[in-house]
Write an enzyme that holds these catalytic residues in place. Sequence first.
Site, PDB file in Angstrom:
ATOM      1  N   CYS A 113      -8.588  -7.662  -0.191  1.00  0.00           N
ATOM      2  CA  CYS A 113      -9.338  -8.210   0.941  1.00  0.00           C
ATOM      3  C   CYS A 113      -8.448  -8.330   2.184  1.00  0.00           C
ATOM      4  O   CYS A 113      -8.024  -7.338   2.736  1.00  0.00           O
ATOM      5  CB  CYS A 113      -9.982  -9.526   0.526  1.00  0.00           C
ATOM      6  SG  CYS A 113     -11.265 -10.036   1.665  1.00  0.00           S
ATOM      7  N   HIS A 162     -13.417  -7.123  -4.005  1.00  0.00           N
ATOM      8  CA  HIS A 162     -12.770  -8.089  -4.908  1.00  0.00           C
ATOM      9  C   HIS A 162     -12.848  -7.593  -6.341  1.00  0.00           C
ATOM     10  O   HIS A 162     -13.872  -7.775  -7.001  1.00  0.00           O
ATOM     11  CB  HIS A 162     -13.442  -9.455  -4.781  1.00  0.00           C
ATOM     12  CG  HIS A 162     -13.112 -10.122  -3.492  1.00  0.00           C
ATOM     13  ND1 HIS A 162     -12.049 -10.988  -3.347  1.00  0.00           N
ATOM     14  CD2 HIS A 162     -13.663  -9.982  -2.273  1.00  0.00           C
ATOM     15  CE1 HIS A 162     -11.975 -11.374  -2.081  1.00  0.00           C
ATOM     16  NE2 HIS A 162     -12.937 -10.780  -1.407  1.00  0.00           N
ATOM     17  N   GLU A 207     -11.587  -8.736  -8.928  1.00  0.00           N
ATOM     18  CA  GLU A 207     -11.716  -9.843  -9.891  1.00  0.00           C
ATOM     19  C   GLU A 207     -13.142 -10.362  -9.977  1.00  0.00           C
ATOM     20  O   GLU A 207     -13.459 -11.182 -10.830  1.00  0.00           O
ATOM     21  CB  GLU A 207     -10.722 -10.967  -9.528  1.00  0.00           C
ATOM     22  CG  GLU A 207     -11.120 -11.854  -8.354  1.00  0.00           C
ATOM     23  CD  GLU A 207     -10.954 -11.206  -6.980  1.00  0.00           C
ATOM     24  OE1 GLU A 207     -10.652 -10.003  -6.912  1.00  0.00           O
ATOM     25  OE2 GLU A 207     -11.142 -11.914  -5.969  1.00  0.00           O
ATOM     26  N   ASP A 209      -1.856  31.637 -30.801  1.00  0.00           N
ATOM     27  CA  ASP A 209      -2.035  32.968 -30.206  1.00  0.00           C
ATOM     28  C   ASP A 209      -3.032  33.688 -31.106  1.00  0.00           C
ATOM     29  O   ASP A 209      -2.819  33.809 -32.313  1.00  0.00           O
ATOM     30  CB  ASP A 209      -0.716  33.739 -30.197  1.00  0.00           C
ATOM     31  CG  ASP A 209       0.277  33.169 -29.195  1.00  0.00           C
ATOM     32  OD1 ASP A 209      -0.104  32.270 -28.429  1.00  0.00           O
ATOM     33  OD2 ASP A 209       1.433  33.616 -29.185  1.00  0.00           O
ATOM     34  N   ASP A 215       4.846  34.102 -18.019  1.00  0.00           N
ATOM     35  CA  ASP A 215       5.531  34.799 -19.115  1.00  0.00           C
ATOM     36  C   ASP A 215       6.749  35.539 -18.566  1.00  0.00           C
ATOM     37  O   ASP A 215       6.706  36.757 -18.358  1.00  0.00           O
ATOM     38  CB  ASP A 215       4.568  35.800 -19.763  1.00  0.00           C
ATOM     39  CG  ASP A 215       3.329  35.123 -20.310  1.00  0.00           C
ATOM     40  OD1 ASP A 215       3.356  34.658 -21.454  1.00  0.00           O
ATOM     41  OD2 ASP A 215       2.330  35.048 -19.563  1.00  0.00           O
TER      42      ASP A 215
HETATM   43  O1  1PR Z   1      -2.609  37.697 -19.064  1.00  0.00           O
HETATM   44  O2  1PR Z   1      -4.444  36.135 -18.486  1.00  0.00           O
HETATM   45  O3  1PR Z   1      -4.778  37.898 -20.179  1.00  0.00           O
HETATM   46  O4  1PR Z   1      -3.347  35.955 -20.637  1.00  0.00           O
HETATM   47  C1  1PR Z   1      -2.763  36.384 -21.808  1.00  0.00           C
HETATM   48  C2  1PR Z   1      -2.109  35.201 -22.447  1.00  0.00           C
HETATM   49  O5  1PR Z   1      -1.627  35.640 -23.704  1.00  0.00           O
HETATM   50  C3  1PR Z   1      -0.959  34.667 -21.664  1.00  0.00           C
HETATM   51  O6  1PR Z   1      -1.020  33.254 -21.670  1.00  0.00           O
HETATM   52  C4  1PR Z   1       0.267  35.118 -22.432  1.00  0.00           C
HETATM   53  O7  1PR Z   1       1.240  34.103 -22.465  1.00  0.00           O
HETATM   54  C5  1PR Z   1      -0.282  35.329 -23.817  1.00  0.00           C
HETATM   55  N1  1PR Z   1       0.350  36.441 -24.519  1.00  0.00           N
HETATM   56  C6  1PR Z   1       0.256  37.739 -24.198  1.00  0.00           C
HETATM   57  N2  1PR Z   1       0.925  38.467 -25.116  1.00  0.00           N
HETATM   58  C7  1PR Z   1       1.459  37.619 -25.980  1.00  0.00           C
HETATM   59  C8  1PR Z   1       2.270  37.952 -27.150  1.00  0.00           C
HETATM   60  O8  1PR Z   1       2.801  37.089 -27.852  1.00  0.00           O
HETATM   61  N3  1PR Z   1       2.464  39.239 -27.412  1.00  0.00           N
HETATM   62  N4  1PR Z   1       1.492  35.218 -26.222  1.00  0.00           N
HETATM   63  C9  1PR Z   1       1.105  36.335 -25.602  1.00  0.00           C
HETATM   64  C10 1PR Z   1       2.183  34.315 -25.600  1.00  0.00           C
HETATM   65  C11 1PR Z   1       3.617  32.696 -26.028  1.00  0.00           C
HETATM   66  C12 1PR Z   1       3.338  31.317 -26.328  1.00  0.00           C
HETATM   67  C13 1PR Z   1       3.862  31.019 -27.714  1.00  0.00           C
HETATM   68  C14 1PR Z   1       5.090  30.221 -27.389  1.00  0.00           C
HETATM   69  C15 1PR Z   1       5.556  29.358 -28.492  1.00  0.00           C
HETATM   70  N5  1PR Z   1       2.624  33.501 -26.546  1.00  0.00           N
HETATM   71  O9  1PR Z   1       2.067  30.964 -26.159  1.00  0.00           O
HETATM   72  O10 1PR Z   1       2.866  30.400 -28.393  1.00  0.00           O
HETATM   73  O11 1PR Z   1       6.119  31.116 -26.992  1.00  0.00           O
HETATM   74  O12 1PR Z   1       6.005  30.105 -29.551  1.00  0.00           O
HETATM   75  P1  1PR Z   1       7.108  29.556 -30.513  1.00  0.00           P
HETATM   76  O13 1PR Z   1       6.943  28.079 -30.616  1.00  0.00           O
HETATM   77  O14 1PR Z   1       6.808  30.197 -31.849  1.00  0.00           O
HETATM   78  O15 1PR Z   1       8.441  29.968 -29.960  1.00  0.00           O
HETATM   79  P2  1PR Z   1      -3.814  36.989 -19.526  1.00  0.00           P
END
Ligand code: 1PR
Length: 583
Positions: A138, A235, A237, A265, A423
């Site tokens: 207030c 307010h 409260e 994935d 990535d």
């Molecule tokens: O480009 O908009 O079509 O999105 C594609 C998506 O797919 C992106 O997010 C990209 O990261 C993912 N992607 C593409 N290819 C792969 C692949 O593995 N060949 N996977 C892929 C990405 C990475 C993480 C993974 C971590 C943890 N994977 O998501 O899960 O690295 O892994 P870890 O704990 O085992 O080390 P678009």
Amino acid sequence: MAAAAAATTTQMDNTRSLSSISSTSSLLFTRTNEFYKIQNRVKFKSPRALSIRATSSDSVVTLLDYGAGNVRSVRNAIRHLGFGIKDVQTPEDILNANRLIFPGVGAFAAAMDVLNKTGMAEALCAYIEKDRPFLGICLGLQLLFQSSEENGPGVVGRFDSSNGFRVPQIGWNALQITKDSEILDDVGDHHVYFVHSYRAMPSDDNKEWVSSTCNYGDNFIASVRRGNVHAVQFHPEKSGDVGLSVLRRFLHPKTNIPKVIACLDVRANDKGDLVVTKGDQYDVREHTKENEVRNLGKPVELARQYYKEGADEISFLNITGFRDFPLGDLPMLQVLRLTSENVFVPLTVGGGIRDFTDANGRHYSSLEVASEYFRSGADKISIGSDAVYAAEDYLKTGVKTGKSSLEQISRVYGNQAVVVSIDPRRVYITHPNDVEFKAVRVTDLGPNGEEYAWYQCTVGILCFIVTFLFVHTVNGGREGRPIGAYELAKAVEDLGAGEILLNCIDCDGQGKGFDMDLIKLISDAVSIPVIASSGAGAVEHFSDVFRKTNASAALAAGIFHRKEVPIQSVKEHLYKEGIEVRI
Ligand code: 1PR
């Protein structure tokens, strides 16, 4: 208390109002605050000479009750929320407060006199200037403004009763929330209770700090926020549950509890079944003669299991989405629908979010693709490759066209619904000036003793391998782009991303820990949350990443799928290490 406030604030007269102190009309938040002006009348030593030492416990809130009005309801509400109260007796109590509430009841001029005479005004100046947690209620809001009603239209002035509105305003009204202020998160369309004759008016000077307005004859400021300094004209409260939630949110500010995310994935294997797979540095095929896609389980079942084990979020990445049109990928939509029936934490889905024209020439916008994902149960969508192209264009032209997937989807669904998945690959260099991209000094030297690296962003491309029996598409095929992770992160933040999923191809599936150099670089560069991903192999990797970087969440895949480290162990470890987690 509210009635008392009505009686007293209505008595405020121009000769003793803020207008008698200053004639400028900018919101004092922009420079300092109203209390500084009081110094024009009563000379104080500079508030900068005062030092602030917050010592009181977190469960105690300091209340500035200068005895000019009834603050019993505020006290009751604070106690009801489980907090103790420390009353301000001296200016030092203000300076030492962890969290200060200033109900600002009573007659304005009398309140000012007390604040001046006791030295509280000076302490308030110092406290607010240091961005310490403050809630003004207030009059406590109006005091933060300069007013100049005597010298022309001022920021704080009396309601105009000539247009048929009764003054004071005594009653319930709805807010137009203009900006995220955290303490108003539960207010929405609910009404809150006002009692006042004077109000602060929104203007170009103060629009940056106004978090909500209200209409009573004209639009007035219902709340302001700058950093940790909040003030509300209503307010809380006396505003029922929704008012209590405002106080609760002030007393328990959002702390960013780090999240543990399980990532799945997903892609179709060579038989056409949708499976959870996992790569080593993005290569998801077994190193066997058949070279089949690694199959680590069924998406819906695994997601449900991770939810039960305590995952804070689940991400599905349709890793071949860039080549398979996701809306043709009905099993993926079905996975989302089934998962969302039993999994009650946020679901993110990524892969293939971009404009697409199918074989029949029918054009689908990325917004349509995202909408289908949202309709099927996703809370957030994640964009990878398409965000790289959008960022490249933006950096080239400096123009936000509003047409990229990122911009369109965040405009319709909000920034919080759009994650950008990065990535990158590490590229070692000997000197940071060797590239036009942001480089970091690496913790572990490169193969030729290089001390620096930059992180080159990649996009998915379609490529094939031929074995003596089969022709396979290789989803691990990725093309390096002329943009670094740092440049991409900053650009996508500008374009409207709400979160960054930060992978690292070098670390993916290696189990040796996250790429701390990369995560530090990006989490320091942007103000949106960053999810650290790739490389988790042990519980210590999670505590490390939360301690040493500003990551808001850590994501893992392989260790969960292979049941090497359950999510629960990660949480227990973080808890033991003193890192707050959702249990
Ligand atoms: O480009 O908009 O079509 O999105 C594609 C998506 O797919 C992106 O997010 C990209 O990261 C993912 N992607 C593409 N290819 C792969 C692949 O593995 N060949 N996977 C892929 C990405 C990475 C993480 C993974 C971590 C943890 N994977 O998501 O899960 O690295 O892994 P870890 O704990 O085992 O080390 P678009």
